[in-house]
Design a protein around this motif. Sequence first.
Motif, PDB file in Angstrom:
ATOM      1  N   ALA A   1      -6.610   3.046  -4.475  1.00 21.91           N
ATOM      2  CA  ALA A   1      -6.489   1.617  -4.147  1.00 21.91           C
ATOM      3  C   ALA A   1      -5.177   1.069  -4.697  1.00 21.91           C
ATOM      4  CB  ALA A   1      -7.673   0.844  -4.721  1.00 21.91           C
TER       5      ALA A   1
ATOM      6  N   TYR B   1     -11.066   4.089  -6.264  1.00 19.94           N
ATOM      7  CA  TYR B   1     -10.124   3.360  -7.107  1.00 19.94           C
ATOM      8  C   TYR B   1      -8.885   4.180  -7.458  1.00 19.94           C
ATOM      9  CZ  TYR B   1     -13.187  -0.595  -7.583  1.00 19.94           C
ATOM     10  OH  TYR B   1     -13.944  -1.702  -7.315  1.00 19.94           O
TER      11      TYR B   1
ATOM     12  N   GLN C   1      -5.731  -6.240  -4.044  1.00 22.86           N
ATOM     13  CA  GLN C   1      -4.811  -5.251  -3.494  1.00 22.86           C
ATOM     14  C   GLN C   1      -3.637  -5.930  -2.778  1.00 22.86           C
ATOM     15  OE1 GLN C   1      -6.767  -2.130  -1.213  1.00 22.86           O
ATOM     16  NE2 GLN C   1      -8.595  -2.354  -2.474  1.00 22.86           N
TER      17      GLN C   1
ATOM     18  N   THR D   1      -6.797  -0.092 -13.159  1.00 24.63           N
ATOM     19  CA  THR D   1      -7.809   0.944 -13.353  1.00 24.63           C
ATOM     20  C   THR D   1      -7.178   2.321 -13.464  1.00 24.63           C
ATOM     21  OG1 THR D   1      -8.110   1.004 -10.950  1.00 24.63           O
ATOM     22  CG2 THR D   1      -9.657  -0.314 -12.215  1.00 24.63           C
ATOM     23  N   THR D   2      -6.275   2.630 -12.591  1.00 25.36           N
ATOM     24  CA  THR D   2      -5.653   3.953 -12.587  1.00 25.36           C
ATOM     25  C   THR D   2      -4.784   4.167 -13.818  1.00 25.36           C
ATOM     26  OG1 THR D   2      -5.612   3.867 -10.189  1.00 25.36           O
ATOM     27  CG2 THR D   2      -4.243   5.524 -11.244  1.00 25.36           C
TER      28      THR D   2
ATOM     29  N   HIS E   1     -12.185  -5.443  -3.247  1.00 24.67           N
ATOM     30  CA  HIS E   1     -11.046  -5.972  -3.997  1.00 24.67           C
ATOM     31  C   HIS E   1      -9.805  -6.123  -3.114  1.00 24.67           C
ATOM     32  CE1 HIS E   1     -13.173  -5.613  -7.750  1.00 24.67           C
ATOM     33  NE2 HIS E   1     -13.454  -4.352  -7.490  1.00 24.67           N
TER      34      HIS E   1
END
Length: 189
Positions: free
Chosen positions: A151, A148, A46, A156-157, A42
Amino acid sequence: WVMNRFFSVPWKRQVLFWSVLILLYLFAAYFNYLQSDPQGIHFIRQTDSLSFASHYYHNGFDFFHPAIFNLNSTDGRAACEFPILYFITACFYLIFGEHDQILRLITLTIASIGFYYLYRLIRKILVHELLSFVLIFFLLSSTVLLYYSIAHIQTTTGNYTAHIYNIQHFIAIRRSVNSSTCSVITKTK
């Protein structure tokens, strides 16, 4: 017996949790990864995240007009998730200078808070201190989860942490409602 006494003191549980989490980060070479450029499958996503933060920093902190450095769009305007983390990152750029590590540290902080609340959630569900501690760190042995959590991908986080926090508080509210309902029922009889 010794572990139960140790886990019975709340501040000792917290110190142990955060100490083991930092040791896990050291073991997984997180602090070396903080220095690296966007990479992995990804990496384009990023770089977009870093571009949002950099665009805020270089173009007047206009929160409601997130943009990236892209030659294919007009004025760099682009759609993204709610850009509060990119804006906060740009604010940190004012203090520390423009460094990619800032966004990674913010993401890692949010993920770490999510791991802590997941530990608390497991502890409330299982009502067993040592087992909940072992289970959370078994989960943290997942390399995908660790990847992740540091990242430059906010979605996601942030979603992970918000869901764990909300579930934990839902259970706490449900338990307090159930206990107050039980006390009302017993008082009326």
